[in-house]
Structure formats: structure tokens, C-alpha cells
Motif scaffolding. Structure first.
Motif, mmCIF file in Angstrom:
data_model
loop_
_atom_site.group_PDB
_atom_site.id
_atom_site.type_symbol
_atom_site.label_atom_id
_atom_site.label_comp_id
_atom_site.label_asym_id
_atom_site.label_seq_id
_atom_site.Cartn_x
_atom_site.Cartn_y
_atom_site.Cartn_z
ATOM 1 N N TYR A 9 -49.249 -39.299 11.285
ATOM 2 C CA TYR A 9 -49.698 -40.106 10.151
ATOM 3 C C TYR A 9 -50.748 -41.140 10.560
ATOM 4 C CZ TYR A 9 -46.682 -38.460 6.373
ATOM 5 O OH TYR A 9 -46.105 -37.711 5.376
ATOM 6 N N GLU A 10 -50.579 -41.761 11.718
ATOM 7 C CA GLU A 10 -51.531 -42.798 12.156
ATOM 8 C C GLU A 10 -52.938 -42.225 12.313
ATOM 9 O OE1 GLU A 10 -51.075 -46.067 12.071
ATOM 10 O OE2 GLU A 10 -49.099 -45.500 11.301
ATOM 11 N N TYR A 11 -53.035 -41.024 12.858
ATOM 12 C CA TYR A 11 -54.338 -40.361 13.017
ATOM 13 C C TYR A 11 -55.035 -40.217 11.660
ATOM 14 C CZ TYR A 11 -57.699 -36.600 13.852
ATOM 15 O OH TYR A 11 -58.837 -35.843 13.908
ATOM 16 N N TRP A 12 -54.308 -39.728 10.677
ATOM 17 C CA TRP A 12 -54.881 -39.484 9.349
ATOM 18 C C TRP A 12 -55.143 -40.777 8.585
ATOM 19 C CZ3 TRP A 12 -57.032 -35.038 8.946
ATOM 20 C CH2 TRP A 12 -56.527 -33.951 9.663
ATOM 21 N N LYS A 13 -54.303 -41.778 8.786
ATOM 22 C CA LYS A 13 -54.508 -43.064 8.112
ATOM 23 C C LYS A 13 -55.825 -43.713 8.547
ATOM 24 C CE LYS A 13 -49.751 -44.415 7.139
ATOM 25 N NZ LYS A 13 -48.667 -45.351 7.485
#
Length: 185
Positions: free
Chosen positions: A67-71
Motif C-alpha cells: 500500500y505504501e508504494y501505491w500511496k
């Protein structure tokens, strides 16, 4: 690996860029246990039986750590668990370490790893960007489809315990890369 969220969604009709799309990708966490059946998650809409649901893709798991990558790429989205259409948000699901055929006991269920998820235009619709599909294809953050070998309930907090390891098989990341090369990606 631990389940951080169990997610289901309803059938929705969406107008995106002039096209009417019927989808079940809008999934949200639920507080009660979910029942994993042999071909789908009970109470979860599957609107395209060719690409979702069925024996080899009954349950879709996605890693919380992705999720952090996409956020970072899409900071203005309304982020919530289930964003990728996953049924299970799992804390440390790592496609580079999990092999096709690996089997896990979780809750009352036994799950077998089958394949990576291939992104489609519904993911583009959800992210309001056609480029997300190409971005998704370029990284090994595909998520994992599971076959349900033993049906039953799972809930948030349940731990996936590996009961069978298949190190001779491709990892999900290797299979994903191989498929993308075949398709010219």
C-alpha cells in the motif's frame, strides 16, 4: 503472515469515461468472519467469472506493505483496505517468496497458492488512471490468488501457517514476470 482485513464488495454499475462498467472491485473491510467457499467468498460480488472467482481464483490476497508504494504514486485517492479488490489484506504477503502450490492453514480454511492477479481496466477505473495498469504490470506487487482446499471461516487477526512448501515451483513474482513477457509487457 496475518490477516489485517477481510473484505467483500457488492455488485456496482459505474460510468467511467463514458463506459458503463459492472464490477465487484469496490471492496471494504468487514468486522465479521467471512466464509471462503470453493469458488468464491460468500457475500462478495464476482461480476466477471472469467477473471475472478472459480476454483483457481476463489480468494484474492494483497499485501498491506504494498500500500505504501501505491500511496506515493496516488496520494490523492481515498485510501482504505480492500482498495485493490482483495478479499484478504495480509500484512507481509511477499510474491517473491511465495511459490505456486504453497499451502496455508488459516482459521478453518486451507488455501493453496495458484497464480498472480492480472490487472484490468477496472483497476484503472478504481484509480481513475489508465496508467496504473502498466505500473501494476511492471512491479511484482500483483497479489495472489488462492484455491480453497478446505472451506470455512477466516477473520481479521488469523495467521496463515504454511503447511506445504513448493520451492521447486515458480514464485508468484516469477510467474507474473513470465506472463508479462509473453504478453509483451
Amino acid at each position: 503472515m496475518k490477516i489485517i482485513a477481510t473484505c467483500v464488495g457488492e455488485r456496482k454499475e459505474v460510468d467511467w469515461k463514458g463506459e458503463k462498467i459492472i464490477t465487484g472491485i469496490f471492496k471494504y473491510p468487514v468486522n465479521e468472519p467471512i466464509f471462503l467457499n470453493t469458488e468464491k467468498v460468500e457475500g462478495d460480488a464476482v461480476c466477471n467469472n472469467d477473471s475472478h472467482g472459480g476454483i483457481d481464483q476463489a480468494v484474492y490476497g494483497y499485501s498491506l506493505k504494498h500500500y505504501e508504494y501505491w500511496k506515493e504514486l496516488y496520494p490523492n485517492l481515498n485510501w482504505h483496505l480492500g482498495m485493490f479488490g482483495e478479499n484478504l489484506t495480509i500484512d507481509e504477503l511477499e510474491e517473491t517468496e511465495i511459490h505456486v502450490g504453497d499451502t496455508y492453514k488459516v482459521g478453518e480454511v486451507i488455501l493453496e497458492v495458484t497464480k498472480p492477479r492480472e490487472p484490468c481496466h477496472k483497476l484503472a477505473m478504481k484509480f481513475n488512471s489508465r496508467k496504473v495498469v502498466r505500473q501494476f504490470l511492471r512491479v511484482s506487487k500483483s497479489g495472489i490468488y488462492f484455491k480453497v482446499l478446505q472451506i470455512g471461516f477466516v477473520k481479521t487477526g488469523d495467521v496463515l501457517e504454511k503447511i506445504k512448501s513448493c520451492p521447486g515451483n515458480l514464485t508468484i513474482a516469477e510467474m507474473y514476470k513470465e506472463k508479462n513477457l509473453e504478453n509483451g509487457m
